[in-house]
Design a protein around this motif. Sequence first.
Motif, PDB file in Angstrom:
ATOM      1  N   LEU A   1      57.572  28.878  38.117  1.00  0.00           N
ATOM      2  CA  LEU A   1      57.454  30.320  38.345  1.00  0.00           C
ATOM      3  C   LEU A   1      58.526  31.085  37.575  1.00  0.00           C
ATOM      4  N   LYS A   2      59.740  30.552  37.607  1.00  0.00           N
ATOM      5  CA  LYS A   2      60.842  31.221  36.897  1.00  0.00           C
ATOM      6  C   LYS A   2      60.591  31.232  35.393  1.00  0.00           C
ATOM      7  N   SER A   3      59.984  30.157  34.890  1.00  0.00           N
ATOM      8  CA  SER A   3      59.717  30.108  33.445  1.00  0.00           C
ATOM      9  C   SER A   3      58.677  31.148  33.034  1.00  0.00           C
ATOM     10  N   ILE A   4      57.703  31.439  33.924  1.00  0.00           N
ATOM     11  CA  ILE A   4      56.724  32.496  33.652  1.00  0.00           C
ATOM     12  C   ILE A   4      57.427  33.852  33.613  1.00  0.00           C
ATOM     13  N   VAL A   5      58.285  34.091  34.614  1.00  0.00           N
ATOM     14  CA  VAL A   5      59.024  35.360  34.693  1.00  0.00           C
ATOM     15  C   VAL A   5      59.908  35.536  33.463  1.00  0.00           C
ATOM     16  N   THR A   6      60.560  34.461  33.042  1.00  0.00           N
ATOM     17  CA  THR A   6      61.436  34.520  31.865  1.00  0.00           C
ATOM     18  C   THR A   6      60.626  34.762  30.588  1.00  0.00           C
ATOM     19  N   ALA A   7      59.479  34.076  30.471  1.00  0.00           N
ATOM     20  CA  ALA A   7      58.660  34.190  29.257  1.00  0.00           C
ATOM     21  C   ALA A   7      58.181  35.614  29.018  1.00  0.00           C
ATOM     22  N   ILE A   8      57.930  36.335  30.110  1.00  0.00           N
ATOM     23  CA  ILE A   8      57.411  37.699  29.964  1.00  0.00           C
ATOM     24  C   ILE A   8      58.523  38.735  30.132  1.00  0.00           C
ATOM     25  N   ASP A   9      59.774  38.232  30.326  1.00  0.00           N
ATOM     26  CA  ASP A   9      60.955  39.095  30.459  1.00  0.00           C
ATOM     27  C   ASP A   9      60.796  40.093  31.612  1.00  0.00           C
ATOM     28  N   ALA A  10      60.309  39.593  32.747  1.00  0.00           N
ATOM     29  CA  ALA A  10      60.113  40.453  33.919  1.00  0.00           C
ATOM     30  C   ALA A  10      61.415  40.617  34.682  1.00  0.00           C
ATOM     31  N   LYS A  11      61.621  41.810  35.224  1.00  0.00           N
ATOM     32  CA  LYS A  11      62.816  42.129  36.011  1.00  0.00           C
ATOM     33  C   LYS A  11      62.396  42.379  37.455  1.00  0.00           C
ATOM     34  N   VAL A  12      63.401  42.597  38.294  1.00  0.00           N
ATOM     35  CA  VAL A  12      63.129  42.872  39.706  1.00  0.00           C
ATOM     36  C   VAL A  12      62.221  44.095  39.824  1.00  0.00           C
ATOM     37  N   ASN A  13      61.221  43.970  40.686  1.00  0.00           N
ATOM     38  CA  ASN A  13      60.220  45.008  40.959  1.00  0.00           C
ATOM     39  C   ASN A  13      59.183  45.178  39.845  1.00  0.00           C
ATOM     40  N   ASP A  14      59.063  44.191  38.978  1.00  0.00           N
ATOM     41  CA  ASP A  14      57.979  44.188  37.994  1.00  0.00           C
ATOM     42  C   ASP A  14      56.806  43.377  38.540  1.00  0.00           C
ATOM     43  N   LEU A  15      55.600  43.681  38.036  1.00  0.00           N
ATOM     44  CA  LEU A  15      54.391  42.983  38.459  1.00  0.00           C
ATOM     45  C   LEU A  15      53.760  42.315  37.236  1.00  0.00           C
ATOM     46  N   ILE A  16      53.555  41.004  37.321  1.00  0.00           N
ATOM     47  CA  ILE A  16      52.928  40.248  36.229  1.00  0.00           C
ATOM     48  C   ILE A  16      51.446  40.059  36.572  1.00  0.00           C
ATOM     49  N   LEU A  17      50.579  40.445  35.661  1.00  0.00           N
ATOM     50  CA  LEU A  17      49.127  40.369  35.872  1.00  0.00           C
ATOM     51  C   LEU A  17      48.535  39.414  34.838  1.00  0.00           C
ATOM     52  N   ILE A  18      47.829  38.385  35.315  1.00  0.00           N
ATOM     53  CA  ILE A  18      47.427  37.262  34.461  1.00  0.00           C
ATOM     54  C   ILE A  18      45.913  37.067  34.478  1.00  0.00           C
ATOM     55  N   VAL A  19      45.347  36.854  33.284  1.00  0.00           N
ATOM     56  CA  VAL A  19      43.932  36.492  33.156  1.00  0.00           C
ATOM     57  C   VAL A  19      43.840  35.191  32.372  1.00  0.00           C
ATOM     58  N   ALA A  20      43.016  34.279  32.858  1.00  0.00           N
ATOM     59  CA  ALA A  20      42.776  33.002  32.180  1.00  0.00           C
ATOM     60  C   ALA A  20      41.287  32.895  31.870  1.00  0.00           C
ATOM     61  N   ASP A  21      40.948  32.769  30.575  1.00  0.00           N
ATOM     62  CA  ASP A  21      39.527  32.705  30.196  1.00  0.00           C
ATOM     63  C   ASP A  21      39.441  32.462  28.699  1.00  0.00           C
ATOM     64  N   LYS A  22      38.220  32.587  28.154  1.00  0.00           N
ATOM     65  CA  LYS A  22      38.062  32.562  26.704  1.00  0.00           C
ATOM     66  C   LYS A  22      38.856  33.713  26.108  1.00  0.00           C
ATOM     67  N   ASP A  23      39.350  33.515  24.883  1.00  0.00           N
ATOM     68  CA  ASP A  23      40.221  34.531  24.277  1.00  0.00           C
ATOM     69  C   ASP A  23      39.581  35.913  24.253  1.00  0.00           C
ATOM     70  N   ASN A  24      38.302  35.979  23.852  1.00  0.00           N
ATOM     71  CA  ASN A  24      37.683  37.301  23.723  1.00  0.00           C
ATOM     72  C   ASN A  24      37.625  38.030  25.071  1.00  0.00           C
TER      73      ASN A  24
END
Length: 594
Positions: free
Chosen positions: A381-404
């Motif tokens: 989880l921390k590696s995801i937060v670090t990868a997207i450079d998220a800070k306290v009170n940020d919301l990460i929104l993720i979609v997994a699918d075909k690229d298009n």
Amino acid sequence: MGEALKGLKRTVMCGELRENSIGNTITAMGWVQKKRNLGGLVFVDLRDRTGLLQVVFGEEINEDAFTKADTVKSEYCIAVTGKIVKREAPNENMPTGMVELLGENIKILSESETPPIYIKENLDAGENIRLKYRYLDLRRPDMQKIFMIRHKTAKVIRDFLDEKGFLEIETPILGKSTPEGARDYLVPSRNFNGKFYALPQSPQLLKQLLMVSGFDKYFQIAKCFRDEDLRANRQPEFTQVDMELSFVEEDDVILLNEELIKKVFKEIAGVDVKTPIERMPYKTAMEKYGSDKPDLRFGMEINDLSEVVKDTEFKVFKDTLENGGSVRAIKAEGCGSMGRKQIDKLGDFVKTFKAKGLAWIAVKENEIKSPIAKFFTEEQLKSIVTAIDAKVNDLILIVADKDNIVFKSLGELRLHLAKEMELLKNNKEFRFVWVTEFPLLSYNEEEKRFQAEHHPFTMPMDEDIKYLESDPGRVRAKAYDIVLNGEELGGGSIRIHETDLQEKMLKVLGFTKERAWNSFGFLLEAFNYGPPPHGGLAYGFDRLTMFLASTENIKDVIAFPKNQNAACVMTEAPNVVDDKQLDELGISVLKEEN
């Protein structure tokens, strides 16, 4: 009853008068904005397309004029002669507010019934009634300003291109229907029974033939037509600034148009466009913004988390990556406290773009909160937060699918959140970007064939020509779009100018040689006679005017637009025609069954 002019001449426009006109005797003509009777004085605000002028009629000035002025109503068309004097009670909110006209003579040129819409700025009225009475809607000062901007923009463009050695050449409206494009508007021929002209979707092939003709630099402010279902800011007939140049490469077209953009935005909007304008390959635009027309006025870029989550046991991510898809995310800054219902609505939103769902991670002060947290180690989880450079009170929104699907859903979510978060509320900047290196072709799953991303006459990039037949989806085009604030302002390409390559391109699109020559034979034949290398660009002139006039509705910049059903509610077009006209054309109309 209206009075005739009888030789009376307008000597000045209402909005032009200032203190340096005091003492002049003038004749002004226009429409009554409003009238006020204050006992011995009648005040009339007279309006023409340049602005308002206060006119004063008094019993002591001219009793007959005073009596007649008291009979006028809003939107009467009148002519007034008199002397310009200094206004006793100046109005600093009016450009002409330091002076007024003493009305010595008035002619009522025509009377008016009470208008069905108010003739005023910022009118709050339904679109259909505005379009039905468009001639009144266009009297409104804010609408007239838009059409002055449109006129001036066309003039600046014409003057610029003239200085650069371009010739303005008109191409026909009645032409041949050709495949590969939107649906044509067809016009039946009386002289050739059973045959049809098509209205042009663009002057594409004809401007290429003008290059074969040796005209070198052509432009046209051209009417174009597409019979397609109308979406936001689309019209069945529209205007484009069309240009084509010989002996050029991509840089030549781009640099010329940066000069043009710089000049237009400076002269019309007073905006200094910084050049050179940023260039962004199509691949980068899709990966970072999920769109080939990226809005760069705010961040919230898409991040690829595929590598970060590749070892996860979360089945959705794992299956997606194994099937060749990707896992990507955007970061909504300061939205970490967003409620579950709001996030669920965002999930519903991305599903409209075929995404299967929306995963989320909220970064809290002392924890990372997410409904999928149980599938991850704390380190993951921390590696995801670090990868997207998220800070306290940020919301990460993720979609997994075909690229298009990932690009489309996150790209649209990015724009949706920008509106929800009011990121652009007070943002008046113009962010231009050139999007380059488009795919030459895209695969149509329904028709099981490749189709042109722009049009079939676009030149492939030199290093990719070798893949045209063996791996068409890999080929990039010498194409370029100019994008402004997330809207395509114009687009163009270097064109194919060799018969063999053009035939090969059409073959990849599914054309037999016979069909290619039946459809485009006049172009292919022309290429046998020494065609020059050439390329060009076309702007959507209506969309350009929208930006310059600061309106978001394309109907505002077209004098007599169609409604959302492609109908003109003012003239009631389209409509039925006489049987005699149909008989002359050899056409019978099938009646719809009830």
